[in-house]
Design a protein around this motif. Structure first.
Motif, PDB file in Angstrom:
ATOM      1  N   GLU A   1     -22.206  -1.624  16.334  1.00  0.00           N
ATOM      2  CA  GLU A   1     -23.378  -1.288  15.515  1.00  0.00           C
ATOM      3  C   GLU A   1     -23.344  -2.020  14.187  1.00  0.00           C
ATOM      4  OE1 GLU A   1     -24.964   2.570  13.081  1.00  0.00           O
ATOM      5  OE2 GLU A   1     -24.275   2.933  15.125  1.00  0.00           O
ATOM      6  N   LYS A   2     -22.162  -2.095  13.569  1.00  0.00           N
ATOM      7  CA  LYS A   2     -22.040  -2.760  12.274  1.00  0.00           C
ATOM      8  C   LYS A   2     -21.837  -4.265  12.416  1.00  0.00           C
ATOM      9  CE  LYS A   2     -22.527   0.399   9.102  1.00  0.00           C
ATOM     10  NZ  LYS A   2     -23.606   0.281   8.097  1.00  0.00           N
ATOM     11  N   SER A   3     -21.014  -4.673  13.378  1.00  0.00           N
ATOM     12  CA  SER A   3     -20.689  -6.097  13.521  1.00  0.00           C
ATOM     13  C   SER A   3     -21.800  -6.869  14.215  1.00  0.00           C
ATOM     14  CB  SER A   3     -19.396  -6.267  14.317  1.00  0.00           C
ATOM     15  OG  SER A   3     -19.584  -5.861  15.674  1.00  0.00           O
ATOM     16  N   GLY A   4     -22.575  -6.188  15.082  1.00  0.00           N
ATOM     17  CA  GLY A   4     -23.614  -6.859  15.853  1.00  0.00           C
ATOM     18  C   GLY A   4     -23.083  -7.607  17.057  1.00  0.00           C
TER      19      GLY A   4
ATOM     20  N   THR B   1     -13.244  -8.910  23.752  1.00  0.00           N
ATOM     21  CA  THR B   1     -13.352  -7.706  22.915  1.00  0.00           C
ATOM     22  C   THR B   1     -14.476  -7.886  21.900  1.00  0.00           C
ATOM     23  OG1 THR B   1     -11.759  -8.540  21.295  1.00  0.00           O
ATOM     24  CG2 THR B   1     -10.880  -7.200  23.106  1.00  0.00           C
ATOM     25  N   ILE B   2     -14.877  -6.754  21.283  1.00  0.00           N
ATOM     26  CA  ILE B   2     -15.785  -6.801  20.136  1.00  0.00           C
ATOM     27  C   ILE B   2     -15.141  -6.037  18.988  1.00  0.00           C
ATOM     28  CG2 ILE B   2     -17.897  -7.012  21.491  1.00  0.00           C
ATOM     29  CD1 ILE B   2     -18.348  -3.978  20.991  1.00  0.00           C
ATOM     30  N   ARG B   3     -15.653  -6.239  17.792  1.00  0.00           N
ATOM     31  CA  ARG B   3     -15.196  -5.516  16.612  1.00  0.00           C
ATOM     32  C   ARG B   3     -16.293  -4.563  16.152  1.00  0.00           C
ATOM     33  NH1 ARG B   3     -15.517  -8.345  12.489  1.00  0.00           N
ATOM     34  NH2 ARG B   3     -16.734 -10.002  13.467  1.00  0.00           N
TER      35      ARG B   3
ATOM     36  N   THR C   1     -16.918  -1.234  12.882  1.00  0.00           N
ATOM     37  CA  THR C   1     -16.369  -0.506  11.739  1.00  0.00           C
ATOM     38  C   THR C   1     -16.762   0.957  11.822  1.00  0.00           C
ATOM     39  OG1 THR C   1     -16.547  -2.492  10.369  1.00  0.00           O
ATOM     40  CG2 THR C   1     -16.260  -0.392   9.223  1.00  0.00           C
ATOM     41  N   LEU C   2     -15.770   1.834  11.657  1.00  0.00           N
ATOM     42  CA  LEU C   2     -15.990   3.278  11.689  1.00  0.00           C
ATOM     43  C   LEU C   2     -15.175   3.913  10.574  1.00  0.00           C
ATOM     44  CD1 LEU C   2     -17.070   5.842  13.209  1.00  0.00           C
ATOM     45  CD2 LEU C   2     -14.990   5.752  14.581  1.00  0.00           C
ATOM     46  N   CYS C   3     -15.845   4.639   9.680  1.00  0.00           N
ATOM     47  CA  CYS C   3     -15.163   5.274   8.527  1.00  0.00           C
ATOM     48  C   CYS C   3     -14.338   4.254   7.750  1.00  0.00           C
ATOM     49  CB  CYS C   3     -14.284   6.434   8.995  1.00  0.00           C
ATOM     50  SG  CYS C   3     -15.203   7.835   9.668  1.00  0.00           S
ATOM     51  N   ARG C   4     -14.935   3.107   7.499  1.00  0.00           N
ATOM     52  CA  ARG C   4     -14.328   2.037   6.689  1.00  0.00           C
ATOM     53  C   ARG C   4     -13.130   1.383   7.371  1.00  0.00           C
ATOM     54  NH1 ARG C   4     -15.413   6.299   3.962  1.00  0.00           N
ATOM     55  NH2 ARG C   4     -13.241   7.004   3.972  1.00  0.00           N
ATOM     56  N   LEU C   5     -12.886   1.684   8.626  1.00  0.00           N
ATOM     57  CA  LEU C   5     -11.806   1.071   9.390  1.00  0.00           C
ATOM     58  C   LEU C   5     -12.407   0.160  10.456  1.00  0.00           C
ATOM     59  CD1 LEU C   5      -9.540   4.205   9.976  1.00  0.00           C
ATOM     60  CD2 LEU C   5      -9.229   2.439   8.236  1.00  0.00           C
ATOM     61  N   GLU C   6     -11.737  -0.949  10.728  1.00  0.00           N
ATOM     62  CA  GLU C   6     -12.226  -1.894  11.734  1.00  0.00           C
ATOM     63  C   GLU C   6     -11.447  -1.699  13.030  1.00  0.00           C
ATOM     64  OE1 GLU C   6     -13.545  -6.240  11.069  1.00  0.00           O
ATOM     65  OE2 GLU C   6     -11.523  -6.395  11.941  1.00  0.00           O
ATOM     66  N   PHE C   7     -12.172  -1.650  14.146  1.00  0.00           N
ATOM     67  CA  PHE C   7     -11.544  -1.442  15.447  1.00  0.00           C
ATOM     68  C   PHE C   7     -11.884  -2.592  16.385  1.00  0.00           C
ATOM     69  CE2 PHE C   7     -11.910   2.761  13.619  1.00  0.00           C
ATOM     70  CZ  PHE C   7     -10.672   3.322  13.898  1.00  0.00           C
ATOM     71  N   GLU C   8     -10.876  -3.014  17.142  1.00  0.00           N
ATOM     72  CA  GLU C   8     -11.044  -4.014  18.186  1.00  0.00           C
ATOM     73  C   GLU C   8     -11.253  -3.243  19.490  1.00  0.00           C
ATOM     74  OE1 GLU C   8     -10.938  -8.313  18.953  1.00  0.00           O
ATOM     75  OE2 GLU C   8     -10.753  -7.174  17.095  1.00  0.00           O
ATOM     76  N   ILE C   9     -12.379  -3.499  20.164  1.00  0.00           N
ATOM     77  CA  ILE C   9     -12.771  -2.663  21.305  1.00  0.00           C
ATOM     78  C   ILE C   9     -12.831  -3.515  22.573  1.00  0.00           C
ATOM     79  CG2 ILE C   9     -14.505  -1.050  22.174  1.00  0.00           C
ATOM     80  CD1 ILE C   9     -15.547  -0.998  19.174  1.00  0.00           C
ATOM     81  N   SER C  10     -11.993  -3.178  23.542  1.00  0.00           N
ATOM     82  CA  SER C  10     -12.002  -3.846  24.838  1.00  0.00           C
ATOM     83  C   SER C  10     -12.849  -3.024  25.803  1.00  0.00           C
ATOM     84  CB  SER C  10     -10.573  -3.963  25.371  1.00  0.00           C
ATOM     85  OG  SER C  10     -10.089  -2.689  25.754  1.00  0.00           O
ATOM     86  N   PRO C  11     -13.155  -3.555  26.991  1.00  0.00           N
ATOM     87  CA  PRO C  11     -13.900  -2.741  27.959  1.00  0.00           C
ATOM     88  C   PRO C  11     -13.221  -1.423  28.285  1.00  0.00           C
ATOM     89  CG  PRO C  11     -13.948  -5.034  28.631  1.00  0.00           C
ATOM     90  CD  PRO C  11     -13.011  -4.943  27.452  1.00  0.00           C
ATOM     91  N   HIS C  12     -11.889  -1.397  28.305  1.00  0.00           N
ATOM     92  CA  HIS C  12     -11.163  -0.181  28.668  1.00  0.00           C
ATOM     93  C   HIS C  12     -10.974   0.789  27.497  1.00  0.00           C
ATOM     94  CE1 HIS C  12      -9.789  -2.866  32.007  1.00  0.00           C
ATOM     95  NE2 HIS C  12      -9.861  -1.752  32.696  1.00  0.00           N
TER      96      HIS C  12
END
Length: 544
Positions: free
Chosen positions: A204-207, A265-267, A269-280
C-alpha cells in the motif's frame, strides 16, 4: 411446522455471526442471507433442521432504514461480502453487538467496558492480497474469480471492490495471455492441467506489485509473452514468479518458487517499520486497519520503556516489533520455525536490537524466561481463530504479568478464554472491536486484562511448624518458596519436596520435620524438574 418451500411473511429482528438475518416462523428461527434488521419480507424455506431453518429472500415488502443499494453485482453469489446491502454505520453496529453478545452469553460478563469500534476509512479496495482460483466454464473457457458460498464452484469475476484496481489490470492481462498461449487449466477432480490460481500482493505504501502464478508444473507455455503482457498492463509490477504446486490439496501455494522476472518479494511499511513480503509470508491484508489495531494494542500495553514484553503467537513478529521501541526488551514466541526466521529477519532489517524470537509455545517461553531469571511485565497474545488452549492461559497466569493484551479474530473463542483469565485473577479493563475487513462478517477485538490487586486478594497458607524457624529458614517460608516456584515455572511443589532439597543442600531441618509416621513408610522422591525449580528458589532467597 414449517417445511421446505413454504412461504411466509416475517420481520428480520437480528443478525447471525455469519451476516444472515434472523426471523421466526412457527416459533423456529430462520436464517435469511441478504436481509437487514427491520426488513419486512416474504421468505421461502430452503432447508429445515431440528431446531432452526434456512430461508431465501423471496420478496422485500418494506425495506429496513439500514438498507442501501449494493455496489457489487456478484455480492450475493460470491458470498465474500455479506454487508454490501446495508450502510457502513449499520454494519459497525452489528459487529459491535456481535462482540458484546459473545462476551455476555458465552463469557457470562456484565457491564463490559466496551470502547467504540474502530471503523475503517474505506469499505473498498483495502485488501493487499488476492487469491483467484482458476477453472473451466461449461463452454470450455477459462474462468477465474471466487468460490460460491460453501462450494468449489467458481464465480467468474473481473473486478472485486475489496481489492486494488491494479489487481484487475493484472488479472485481465493474465486472461488475455492464457487465450494466446493456450496453457491448460487445472482440473481438481482429475488432477490434470496446469493453471491453478492467480495470486497477487501489493504494498500500500511502496506501490510495489507481485504477481504469482500457481501451477501444477514447473514451466508455462509462453513465459516470455506472459512477462511482456503483465509488464505492459501493470507498470507498477516489480516481480513475476511461478509457484509450483503438484499436490492434490486445497492449499493454494506449493513450496517451490521460480522467479520469471524481477524480484520474488515486495516491500511495505507498517507502523513505521519496513517489511519484506514473499508469497508465503504472513502480512495483514488491510494495512491501514492493522495499524489502528496495533496502535490500540500498544495503548493497552502501556509500555514505559522499562518493561519486558512477551509476544506469544508472534508469527512474523509484526505486533511485537511495532511496540519494541517502547519496551526494555521484546521476546517473541512462535511454534512455526519459518515464521520465527522471518521475525528475526524483520527485526534485523528494521535495526531492532532489543528483540529476540524463540521457536516454541507458551510453556517453552515460560521455561526459558524462568531459567534466565526473567519475568514478562506485559504479554501480548494473538492466537488463531480457535483461541488459546486452557494450558496456555494457565501458563500465562503463572508468569503473572501485570497486563495481558489479547488480540482476537473470533468473539466466541475470546469470550471463552476471558472466562478462564478471570478465574486466574485477571480483570477485563477495556475491550475495543476493530473492523479489519469491511463488508465481510469478520470482526477483530483487542482486550486489556490486568492482574487483580494483590492487596485486595490475599491467599493465606500458614503451617504451624513454620512458626519455629531455624536461621536458614527465616529467609523464606515454605509458602514463599512454593509461590516463587509456581510464579516462575508453573510447577506446584509440596513441603516434603522442599524439605528434601533443603536437606540435600545442607540446610538443617528441625527434628522430625516431615518425617514419615513409621520407619517402614516410603516417601516419594522429588522429581528432577521440581528439584531444579526449588534449588533456584533457595538461591533466590539466599539460602544456598
Amino acid at each position: 411446522m414449517i417445511k421446505k418451500n413454504d412461504l411466509f411473511e416475517a420481520e428480520i429482528t437480528a443478525m447471525t455471526a455469519e451476516g444472515s438475518g434472523i426471523c421466526r416462523a412457527d416459533g423456529m428461527a430462520v436464517f435469511v442471507p441478504g436481509t437487514a434488521v427491520g426488513d419486512r419480507c416474504v421468505v421461502r424455506v430452503v432447508k429445515v433442521l431440528k431446531k432452526y431453518a434456512f430461508g431465501r429472500l423471496e420478496e422485500l415488502l418494506t425495506p429496513s432504514p439500514d438498507r442501501t443499494t449494493p455496489d457489487c453485482p456478484i455480492a450475493g453469489p460470491c458470498g465474500g461480502c455479506v454487508y454490501r446491502h446495508i450502510t457502513y454505520e449499520a454494519e459497525l453496529k452489528i459487529k459491535t453487538q456481535r462482540v458484546r453478545d459473545a462476551l455476555e452469553r458465552i463469557g457470562g460478563f456484565a457491564n463490559i467496558p466496551m470502547e467504540p469500534i474502530l471503523g475503517a476509512p474505506s469499505r473498498t479496495r483495502y485488501r493487499n492480497k488476492c487469491q483467484l482460483p482458476i477453472g473451466l466454464s461449461k463452454n470450455g473457457e477459462m474462468q477465474m474469480g471466487f468460490y460460491a458460498v460453501n462450494s468449489h464452484r467458481i464465480i467468474d469475476t473481473h473486478t472485486c471492490l475489496l481489492q486494488p484496481e491494479v489487481f484487475d489490470r493484472a488479472a485481465e492481462a493474465f486472461r488475455a495471455w492464457q487465450k494466446l498461449s493456450g496453457e491448460s487449466i487445472y482440473d481438481e477432480a482429475a488432477h490434470s492441467g496446469v493453471l491453478r490460481h492467480l495470486y497477487m500482493r501489493c504494498g500500500e505504501k511502496s506501490g510495489e506489485v507481485l504477481v504469482c502464478i500457481v501451477a501444477n508444473g514447473a514451466k508455462l507455455h509462453g513465459e516470455d509473452l506472459l512477462v511482456k503482457m503483465l509488464r505492459e498492463a501493470v507498470p507498477e509490477i516489480t516481480g513475476i514468479v511461478l509457484n509450483i504446486n503438484r499436490e492434490r490439496t486445497n492449499v493454494v501455494l506449493g513450496r517451490e518458487l521460480r522467479t520469471l522476472w524481477g524480484k520474488p518479494t515486495i516491500r511495505d511499511t507498517l507502523c513505521r517499520l519496513e517489511f519484506e513480503i514473499s508469497p508465503h509470508a504472513f502480512y495483514q491484508v488491510n494495512r491501514t486497519q492493522a495499524e489502528a489495531l496495533y496502535n490500540k494494542a500498544a495503548e493497552y500495553a502501556g509500555l514505559t520503556g522499562a518493561e519486558t514484553l512477551l509476544d506469544l503467537y508472534c508469527g512474523t513478529g509484526t505486533i511485537g516489533l511495532s511496540m519494541a521501541s517502547r519496551a526494555k526488551k521484546l521476546i517473541g514466541a512462535e511454534i512455526i520455525p519459518s515464521a520465527v526466521e522471518n521475525a528475526r529477519k524483520n527485526a534485523a532489517h528494521n535495526h531492532v536490537t532489543n528483540a529476540e524470537f524463540l521457536c516454541g509455545d507458551a510453556k517453552d517461553a515460560a521455561r526459558i524466561l524462568y531459567e534466565r531469571g526473567e519475568r514478562p511485565d506485559v504479554i501480548v497474545i494473538d492466537p488463531p481463530r480457535k483461541g488459546c488452549d486452557a494450558a496456555v492461559i494457565t501458563t500465562i497466569a503463572a508468569m503473572r504479568p501485570t497486563r495481558v493484551v489479547y488480540v482476537s479474530s473470533d468473539p466466541a473463542t475470546l469470550a471463552r478464554d476471558l472466562k478462564q483469565f478471570t478465574a486466574e485473577n485477571y480483570n477485563i479493563e477495556a475491550v475495543t472491536p476493530v473492523d479489519m475487513f469491511p463488508g465481510t462478517a469478520h470482526v477483530e477485538t483487542v482486550c486489556l486484562l490486568s492482574k487483580l490487586n494483590a492487596k485486595q486478594h490475599i491467599e493465606v497458607d500458614i503451617h504451624m511448624d513454620e512458626l519455629d524457624l531455624t536461621d536458614a529458614e527465616k529467609k523464606a517460608t515454605y509458602s514463599e518458596i512454593k509461590e516463587y516456584v509456581l510464579e516462575h515455572t508453573g510447577l506446584k511443589v509440596s513441603s516434603l519436596y522442599i524439605a528434601q532439597v533443603k536437606q540435600k543442600y545442607g540446610i538443617i531441618e528441625r527434628e522430625n520435620y516431615n518425617k514419615p509416621k513409621s520407619d517402614d513408610a516410603k516417601q516419594p522422591k522429588c522429581p528432577p524438574d521440581k528439584e531444579k525449580a526449588i534449588k533456584e528458589a533457595l538461591k533466590h532467597f539466599g539460602m544456598i
